[in-house]
Design a protein around this motif. Structure first.
Motif, PDB file in Angstrom:
ATOM      1  N   CYS A  28       0.825  -1.204   0.000  1.00  0.00           N
ATOM      2  CA  CYS A  28       0.000   0.000   0.000  1.00  0.00           C
ATOM      3  C   CYS A  28       0.861   1.257   0.000  1.00  0.00           C
ATOM      4  O   CYS A  28       0.586   2.217  -0.724  1.00  0.00           O
ATOM      5  CB  CYS A  28      -0.926   0.016   1.212  1.00  0.00           C
ATOM      6  SG  CYS A  28      -2.186  -1.242   1.149  1.00  0.00           S
ATOM      7  N   PHE A  29       1.939   1.247   0.796  1.00  0.00           N
ATOM      8  CA  PHE A  29       2.807   2.426   0.848  1.00  0.00           C
ATOM      9  C   PHE A  29       3.542   2.634  -0.472  1.00  0.00           C
ATOM     10  O   PHE A  29       3.652   3.759  -0.956  1.00  0.00           O
ATOM     11  CB  PHE A  29       3.808   2.314   1.999  1.00  0.00           C
ATOM     12  CG  PHE A  29       3.240   2.797   3.303  1.00  0.00           C
ATOM     13  CD1 PHE A  29       2.784   4.100   3.430  1.00  0.00           C
ATOM     14  CD2 PHE A  29       3.139   1.957   4.394  1.00  0.00           C
ATOM     15  CE1 PHE A  29       2.240   4.560   4.617  1.00  0.00           C
ATOM     16  CE2 PHE A  29       2.602   2.403   5.588  1.00  0.00           C
ATOM     17  CZ  PHE A  29       2.149   3.709   5.698  1.00  0.00           C
ATOM     18  N   SER A  33       3.058   5.870  -2.899  1.00  0.00           N
ATOM     19  CA  SER A  33       4.189   6.720  -3.295  1.00  0.00           C
ATOM     20  C   SER A  33       4.286   6.828  -4.812  1.00  0.00           C
ATOM     21  O   SER A  33       4.433   7.926  -5.355  1.00  0.00           O
ATOM     22  CB  SER A  33       5.500   6.157  -2.748  1.00  0.00           C
ATOM     23  OG  SER A  33       5.372   5.884  -1.379  1.00  0.00           O
ATOM     24  N   TYR A 218      -2.844   5.590   0.398  1.00  0.00           N
ATOM     25  CA  TYR A 218      -2.245   6.109   1.631  1.00  0.00           C
ATOM     26  C   TYR A 218      -3.148   5.860   2.832  1.00  0.00           C
ATOM     27  O   TYR A 218      -2.680   5.403   3.886  1.00  0.00           O
ATOM     28  CB  TYR A 218      -1.944   7.617   1.512  1.00  0.00           C
ATOM     29  CG  TYR A 218      -1.465   8.147   2.841  1.00  0.00           C
ATOM     30  CD1 TYR A 218      -0.131   8.022   3.202  1.00  0.00           C
ATOM     31  CD2 TYR A 218      -2.354   8.685   3.765  1.00  0.00           C
ATOM     32  CE1 TYR A 218       0.303   8.428   4.451  1.00  0.00           C
ATOM     33  CE2 TYR A 218      -1.933   9.088   5.016  1.00  0.00           C
ATOM     34  CZ  TYR A 218      -0.601   8.961   5.343  1.00  0.00           C
ATOM     35  OH  TYR A 218      -0.184   9.350   6.583  1.00  0.00           O
ATOM     36  N   ALA A 221      -3.121   2.308   3.866  1.00  0.00           N
ATOM     37  CA  ALA A 221      -1.850   1.984   4.507  1.00  0.00           C
ATOM     38  C   ALA A 221      -1.804   2.522   5.932  1.00  0.00           C
ATOM     39  O   ALA A 221      -1.441   1.808   6.873  1.00  0.00           O
ATOM     40  CB  ALA A 221      -0.693   2.555   3.683  1.00  0.00           C
TER      41      ALA A 221
ATOM     42  N   VAL B  34       2.930   8.838   9.367  1.00  0.00           N
ATOM     43  CA  VAL B  34       3.525   7.511   9.144  1.00  0.00           C
ATOM     44  C   VAL B  34       4.679   7.263  10.110  1.00  0.00           C
ATOM     45  O   VAL B  34       4.765   6.190  10.733  1.00  0.00           O
ATOM     46  CB  VAL B  34       4.004   7.384   7.680  1.00  0.00           C
ATOM     47  CG1 VAL B  34       4.827   6.124   7.507  1.00  0.00           C
ATOM     48  CG2 VAL B  34       2.817   7.355   6.744  1.00  0.00           C
TER      49      VAL B  34
END
Lengths: 248, 61
Positions: A28-29, A33, A218, A221, B34
């Motif tokens: 997911c990240f 990105s 995002y 995630a 994050v």
């Protein structure tokens, strides 16, 4: 928790979902990105300058995706809260808790980018327009959900009380969405809708949709990352979490 | 925008503050979220592995 013959309750066990979330997280990240880089390249470099607003319109490439996500995450949060209430599933309520801070962040960003767009185009950072006001109410709903949950000591009671609040608050989402139709707002109408063709150039539209997908990835995630912490926190007394911590 | 140079790109036709202010805030807050979440997860695991006497989050045990 009720584990019937239905297969998709398999991952309703926090231990199994913890592992699944850990496996999905990196993808997911990475996806978020890559999509963000692609979307920003289209939006900031390829997309032509707007005839009326000049370069200021480029805020659309973050403003619209985060504003969409502020509503989508709320619906997801309320949905999980509802599943948690109906099926008495711990994991569903944990998912609702995991989504709330990210949703609040999306709402804050929608208001922030909106203010920075409003100043050069309307001449005001903020107006008490139906769209802006209902979006501010959404921020307060997120904050209310998190505060109520934090204020009740027993996590399962907190889940039920905050879940009910989340479900009642759903009424605000269509108000935000249709506010530009129902009232005379300074905020412009929808640029993209399901019923008619979009009122913008195809490059701009593509950039916005790619950025929207990046925001989706995002938010998923961030929620998966947070739900792992919530699972560990709430299941700290269980043998599997103790084993997990010892082997880490 | 594609025909213009880098300085024009950063200048954003005079709207640099608004465009970069929007993008910058998004990038900064998402990054902080994050990093904070990853830090929290590490800390939790550390706390629990430290033993049952240490206080692990909101757990009532």
């Amino acid at each position: 928790m009720q584990l019937g013959a239905v297969n998709w309750f398999y991952f309703a066990a926090p231990q199994r979902f913890y592992r699944l979330a850990g496996q999905l997280l990196p993808w997911c990240f990475v996806l978020a990105s890559l999509l963000a880089v692609w979307g920003l390249y289209i939006g900031l470099w390829l997309a032509p300058t707007d005839a009326q607003q000049g370069e200021a319109y480029r805020i659309i490439f973050v403003h619209v995706p985060v504003a969409w996500m502020s509503m989508v995450v709320y619906l997801a949060m309320a949905g999980w809260a509802g599943v948690g209430l109906v099926f008495n599933s711990r994991l569903a309520s944990m998912m609702a808790c995991a989504l709330a801070p990210t949703g609040a962040l999306m709402t804050f960003l929608a208001l922030w980018t909106g203010a920075l767009w409003g100043k050069p185009t309307w001449g005001a950072w903020w107006v008490w327009d139906a769209r802006l006001t209902s979006e501010l109410v959404l921020l307060f709903l997120y904050i209310g959900f998190m505060s109520l949950h934090a204020a009740i000591d027993d996590p399962r009671r907190a889940d039920r009380a905050a879940g009910l609040l989340a479900l009642v608050g759903v009424v605000n989402v269509p108000i935000i969405y249709f506010s530009v139709k129902w009232w005379n707002t300074l905020h412009q109408g929808a640029s993209v809708s399901l019923t008619k063709s979009p009122s913008m150039a195809s490059t701009m539209l593509l950039g916005m949709l790619v950025m929207a997908l990046a925001c989706w990835a995002y938010c998923i995630a961030a929620a998966l990352l947070r739900v792992r912490s919530i699972i560990v926190e709430r299941e700290a007394h269980t043998a599997w979490v103790q084993d997990l911590a010892r082997s880490a | 925008m594609s025909s213009a140079g880098w300085s024009d790109f950063w200048h954003m036709g005079g709207y640099a503050l608004y465009v970069w202010g929007s993008l910058g805030m998004c990038a900064a807050t998402l990054l902080i979220e994050v990093l904070w979440l990853a830090h929290r997860q590490r800390k939790l695991i550390e706390l629990i592995s430290a033993g049952p006497d240490s206080d692990a989050g909101e757990s009532s045990t």
